[in-house]
Design a protein around this motif. Structure first.
Motif, mmCIF file in Angstrom:
data_model
loop_
_atom_site.group_PDB
_atom_site.id
_atom_site.type_symbol
_atom_site.label_atom_id
_atom_site.label_comp_id
_atom_site.label_asym_id
_atom_site.label_seq_id
_atom_site.Cartn_x
_atom_site.Cartn_y
_atom_site.Cartn_z
ATOM 1 N N TYR A 136 0.769 -1.125 0.079
ATOM 2 C CA TYR A 136 -0.072 0.002 -0.031
ATOM 3 C C TYR A 136 0.988 1.206 -0.062
ATOM 4 O O TYR A 136 0.601 1.916 -0.839
ATOM 5 C CB TYR A 136 -0.894 -0.183 1.353
ATOM 6 N N ARG A 137 2.031 1.367 0.826
ATOM 7 C CA ARG A 137 2.763 2.382 1.102
ATOM 8 C C ARG A 137 3.783 2.464 -0.285
ATOM 9 O O ARG A 137 3.742 3.857 -0.701
ATOM 10 C CB ARG A 137 3.595 2.536 2.074
ATOM 11 N N TRP A 138 4.157 1.366 -0.547
ATOM 12 C CA TRP A 138 5.115 1.568 -1.930
ATOM 13 C C TRP A 138 4.528 2.145 -3.051
ATOM 14 O O TRP A 138 5.019 2.870 -3.886
ATOM 15 C CB TRP A 138 5.481 -0.117 -1.925
ATOM 16 N N LEU A 139 3.040 1.675 -3.205
ATOM 17 C CA LEU A 139 2.586 1.960 -4.470
ATOM 18 C C LEU A 139 1.628 3.465 -4.324
ATOM 19 O O LEU A 139 1.707 4.196 -5.236
ATOM 20 C CB LEU A 139 1.252 0.972 -4.968
ATOM 21 N N LYS A 140 0.991 3.558 -2.958
ATOM 22 C CA LYS A 140 0.504 4.998 -2.874
ATOM 23 C C LYS A 140 1.394 6.260 -2.904
ATOM 24 O O LYS A 140 0.912 7.380 -3.601
ATOM 25 C CB LYS A 140 0.015 4.824 -1.544
#
Length: 214
Positions: free
Chosen positions: A82-86
């Motif tokens: 989630y954090r990596w893509l967002k």
């Protein structure tokens, strides 16, 4: 629980030599305590205390190295993805079935990236979520027809820019899922992933052209 036991056993296995050295030091110095010398006894106890601290630190560093880049639970993997893509732009994800995208916040984030044309998914086969994302603007590439099962999974973000970086996930010999991150300066890992993406895109393009001709 099983993974935790494996980690503990691995820490013990790697730290065992240091523990044996400590036991040897204590055993070899027992005679000093039998001598009626406060100074020698103090020195002996000081050495033992320092040795215990050193051995404890070694065990801690072993534990830390084993847990480095470890994401042993589904929740920890989902949070990372989630954090990596967002937090990044144009993204390419190679996954098997997108099992990490089941949470609502991840699904909504992927939809937003698809609407911005910032998402390419390389999957074994399409599923309901990928079909929905494709309608919103995501590029979907299937590789299942190649009878190919990748040993690793990766996600490259800011694809096509100088800030581009890739996260590669794979289980190690202890069956612990690890995610390692690489930038363009990490040769050849980053460029192997980049070449694989171009290869898959080329194969998909040729496949679609053949389908259109037929």
């Amino acid at each position: 629980m099983i993974k935790s036991k494996k980690i503990i056993l691995e820490v013990i296995s790697q730290g065992w030599p240091s523990f044996i050295e400590l036991i040897g030091l204590i055993s070899g110095s027992i005679g000093i305590l039998q001598m009626k010398s406060n100074l020698l006894s103090f020195l002996f106890l000081s050495i033992i205390l320092i040795s215990v601290v050193v051995v404890g630190f070694r065990f801690y560093k072993i534990w830390e190295s084993i847990n480095l880049n470890a994401y042993p639970t589904k929740e920890s993997i989902n949070h990372f993805m989630y954090r990596w893509l967002k937090d990044n732009g144009q993204s390419v994800v190679l996954s098997r079935d997108m099992s990490w995208a089941s949470e609502k916040k991840i699904t909504e984030m992927l939809k937003e990236k698809a609407k911005k044309n910032e998402l390419t998914l390389i999957l074994s086969f399409q599923n309901n979520l990928s079909k929905e994302l494709e309608k919103l603007g995501a590029v979907i590439i299937e590789y299942g027809y190649l009878d190919f099962i990748p040993e690793t999974r990766f996600t490259i973000v800011d694809y096509g820019s100088l800030r581009s970086k890739v996260a590669i996930g794979q289980k190690d010999e202890m069956e612990i899922h690890r995610i390692n991150k690489y930038s363009q300066s990490d040769i050849p890992v980053y460029y192997l992933v980049n070449d694989l993406i171009k290869l898959v895109q080329g194969i998909e393009k040729n496949r679609m052209e053949k389908i259109e001709k037929n």
